[in-house]
Design a protein around this motif. Sequence first.
Motif, PDB file in Angstrom:
ATOM      1  N   GLY A   1      91.998  14.003  12.869  1.00  0.00           N
ATOM      2  CA  GLY A   1      90.939  14.823  12.277  1.00  0.00           C
ATOM      3  C   GLY A   1      91.407  16.233  11.997  1.00  0.00           C
ATOM      4  N   GLU A   2      92.156  16.810  12.947  1.00  0.00           N
ATOM      5  CA  GLU A   2      92.713  18.157  12.739  1.00  0.00           C
ATOM      6  C   GLU A   2      93.657  18.175  11.539  1.00  0.00           C
ATOM      7  N   MET A   3      94.423  17.115  11.383  1.00  0.00           N
ATOM      8  CA  MET A   3      95.330  17.032  10.246  1.00  0.00           C
ATOM      9  C   MET A   3      94.549  17.033   8.935  1.00  0.00           C
ATOM     10  N   SER A   4      93.481  16.251   8.868  1.00  0.00           N
ATOM     11  CA  SER A   4      92.676  16.175   7.644  1.00  0.00           C
ATOM     12  C   SER A   4      92.045  17.518   7.308  1.00  0.00           C
ATOM     13  N   ILE A   5      91.541  18.201   8.335  1.00  0.00           N
ATOM     14  CA  ILE A   5      90.926  19.517   8.118  1.00  0.00           C
ATOM     15  C   ILE A   5      91.956  20.506   7.605  1.00  0.00           C
ATOM     16  N   ALA A   6      93.133  20.519   8.234  1.00  0.00           N
ATOM     17  CA  ALA A   6      94.179  21.458   7.833  1.00  0.00           C
ATOM     18  C   ALA A   6      94.660  21.180   6.409  1.00  0.00           C
ATOM     19  N   PHE A   7      94.804  19.893   6.058  1.00  0.00           N
ATOM     20  CA  PHE A   7      95.208  19.548   4.694  1.00  0.00           C
ATOM     21  C   PHE A   7      94.156  20.013   3.686  1.00  0.00           C
ATOM     22  N   SER A   8      92.881  19.845   4.032  1.00  0.00           N
ATOM     23  CA  SER A   8      91.799  20.283   3.142  1.00  0.00           C
ATOM     24  C   SER A   8      91.815  21.797   2.972  1.00  0.00           C
ATOM     25  N   GLU A   9      92.020  22.510   4.077  1.00  0.00           N
ATOM     26  CA  GLU A   9      92.067  23.975   4.000  1.00  0.00           C
ATOM     27  C   GLU A   9      93.278  24.441   3.213  1.00  0.00           C
ATOM     28  N   ALA A  10      94.404  23.745   3.370  1.00  0.00           N
ATOM     29  CA  ALA A  10      95.601  24.098   2.601  1.00  0.00           C
ATOM     30  C   ALA A  10      95.359  23.883   1.108  1.00  0.00           C
ATOM     31  N   SER A  11      94.699  22.775   0.770  1.00  0.00           N
ATOM     32  CA  SER A  11      94.402  22.489  -0.630  1.00  0.00           C
ATOM     33  C   SER A  11      93.445  23.526  -1.206  1.00  0.00           C
ATOM     34  N   GLY A  12      92.414  23.891  -0.427  1.00  0.00           N
ATOM     35  CA  GLY A  12      91.464  24.904  -0.890  1.00  0.00           C
ATOM     36  C   GLY A  12      92.126  26.246  -1.101  1.00  0.00           C
ATOM     37  N   ALA A  13      93.004  26.627  -0.161  1.00  0.00           N
ATOM     38  CA  ALA A  13      93.709  27.905  -0.287  1.00  0.00           C
ATOM     39  C   ALA A  13      94.638  27.897  -1.496  1.00  0.00           C
ATOM     40  N   ARG A  14      95.253  26.740  -1.769  1.00  0.00           N
ATOM     41  CA  ARG A  14      96.159  26.638  -2.914  1.00  0.00           C
ATOM     42  C   ARG A  14      95.384  26.786  -4.233  1.00  0.00           C
ATOM     43  N   ILE A  15      94.192  26.209  -4.283  1.00  0.00           N
ATOM     44  CA  ILE A  15      93.362  26.338  -5.481  1.00  0.00           C
ATOM     45  C   ILE A  15      92.934  27.786  -5.684  1.00  0.00           C
ATOM     46  N   GLN A  16      92.528  28.436  -4.589  1.00  0.00           N
ATOM     47  CA  GLN A  16      92.126  29.843  -4.674  1.00  0.00           C
ATOM     48  C   GLN A  16      93.309  30.716  -5.078  1.00  0.00           C
TER      49      GLN A  16
ATOM     50  N   ALA B   1      95.828  29.810  -6.949  1.00  0.00           N
ATOM     51  CA  ALA B   1      96.061  29.597  -8.385  1.00  0.00           C
ATOM     52  C   ALA B   1      95.070  30.400  -9.207  1.00  0.00           C
ATOM     53  N   SER B   2      93.825  30.465  -8.756  1.00  0.00           N
ATOM     54  CA  SER B   2      92.814  31.261  -9.458  1.00  0.00           C
ATOM     55  C   SER B   2      93.174  32.747  -9.428  1.00  0.00           C
ATOM     56  N   ALA B   3      93.633  33.216  -8.257  1.00  0.00           N
ATOM     57  CA  ALA B   3      94.024  34.621  -8.135  1.00  0.00           C
ATOM     58  C   ALA B   3      95.240  34.925  -9.000  1.00  0.00           C
ATOM     59  N   GLU B   4      96.176  33.990  -9.073  1.00  0.00           N
ATOM     60  CA  GLU B   4      97.361  34.173  -9.914  1.00  0.00           C
ATOM     61  C   GLU B   4      96.967  34.249 -11.389  1.00  0.00           C
ATOM     62  N   ASN B   5      96.015  33.439 -11.787  1.00  0.00           N
ATOM     63  CA  ASN B   5      95.534  33.482 -13.176  1.00  0.00           C
ATOM     64  C   ASN B   5      94.870  34.828 -13.475  1.00  0.00           C
ATOM     65  N   GLU B   6      94.113  35.328 -12.501  1.00  0.00           N
ATOM     66  CA  GLU B   6      93.477  36.633 -12.669  1.00  0.00           C
ATOM     67  C   GLU B   6      94.527  37.732 -12.824  1.00  0.00           C
ATOM     68  N   ALA B   7      95.566  37.682 -11.982  1.00  0.00           N
ATOM     69  CA  ALA B   7      96.633  38.683 -12.055  1.00  0.00           C
ATOM     70  C   ALA B   7      97.400  38.573 -13.369  1.00  0.00           C
ATOM     71  N   ARG B   8      97.631  37.337 -13.825  1.00  0.00           N
ATOM     72  CA  ARG B   8      98.358  37.128 -15.071  1.00  0.00           C
ATOM     73  C   ARG B   8      97.557  37.642 -16.271  1.00  0.00           C
ATOM     74  N   ALA B   9      96.244  37.403 -16.250  1.00  0.00           N
ATOM     75  CA  ALA B   9      95.397  37.896 -17.342  1.00  0.00           C
ATOM     76  C   ALA B   9      95.373  39.413 -17.366  1.00  0.00           C
ATOM     77  N   ALA B  10      95.280  40.044 -16.189  1.00  0.00           N
ATOM     78  CA  ALA B  10      95.284  41.509 -16.117  1.00  0.00           C
ATOM     79  C   ALA B  10      96.606  42.065 -16.617  1.00  0.00           C
ATOM     80  N   GLN B  11      97.702  41.400 -16.262  1.00  0.00           N
ATOM     81  CA  GLN B  11      99.014  41.866 -16.701  1.00  0.00           C
ATOM     82  C   GLN B  11      99.175  41.731 -18.217  1.00  0.00           C
ATOM     83  N   GLN B  12      98.692  40.649 -18.768  1.00  0.00           N
ATOM     84  CA  GLN B  12      98.773  40.472 -20.221  1.00  0.00           C
ATOM     85  C   GLN B  12      97.967  41.545 -20.956  1.00  0.00           C
ATOM     86  N   PHE B  13      96.793  41.877 -20.408  1.00  0.00           N
ATOM     87  CA  PHE B  13      95.985  42.936 -21.011  1.00  0.00           C
ATOM     88  C   PHE B  13      96.728  44.271 -20.944  1.00  0.00           C
ATOM     89  N   ASP B  14      97.301  44.559 -19.765  1.00  0.00           N
ATOM     90  CA  ASP B  14      98.046  45.813 -19.609  1.00  0.00           C
ATOM     91  C   ASP B  14      99.247  45.871 -20.543  1.00  0.00           C
TER      92      ASP B  14
END
Length: 207
Positions: A41-56, A58-71
């Motif tokens: 169960g701990e493994m499943s929770i940790a994998f889910s949290e890792a996946s969620g953090a990875r998605i977040q 990627a979203s933050a990287e897209n935000e940074a990339r968009a800001a850099q392109q604008f700049d």
Amino acid sequence: MAVDPPQTRISRIQDIVGVFVLSITAVLTAWCGFESSKWGGEMSIAFSEASGARIQAASAENEARAAQQFDLSVYAQWVLAEGEGDTELAQYIQDRFQPWFTVAFDAWQADGMIENAPFARDEYVPPGEVEAVELNERADAKFAEALESNQRGDNYSLLTVLFALVLFLTAMSQRDVRTWIGRVLLSLALVVMVVGVGILLTFPIKI
């Protein structure tokens, strides 16, 4: 009063020890199964949290990339204005730099514009860049935690197999076999049980 022959007493002691080993091993087997399930169960929770953090991340990287392109696009207009000597337009564009880019731009000018552009400065940190790094680090940590929990669950599962061997040997020792064979099997079961308990004591516990 009748006294049991030594052979009978030994057989009775062997039966008592066998019942004791069976009872203790059954409890230990159930405990290992419980711990294996908990770590799974701990493994499943940790994998889910890792996946969620990875998605977040990627979203933050897209935000940074968009800001850099604008700049970059705004900075390119500033470079053109400077190249044409239109200081008024250049200042107009400069006044509209984003705050994070202004910090890097000012530091770049203050140091004599040594770098090719303000983007090479450490001061240039577009929104989302720091968050992306932190989230990726969190994802890596959670992924490693998940792998560790998986290994711990596997260890408990393997120990369950070891205790199952103890149950098998003990059960065989109580069958209608030669006395010395029964004693050898029971002794072997005791040795395996002690080894298993020793290993079990080194394992982390998850309640």
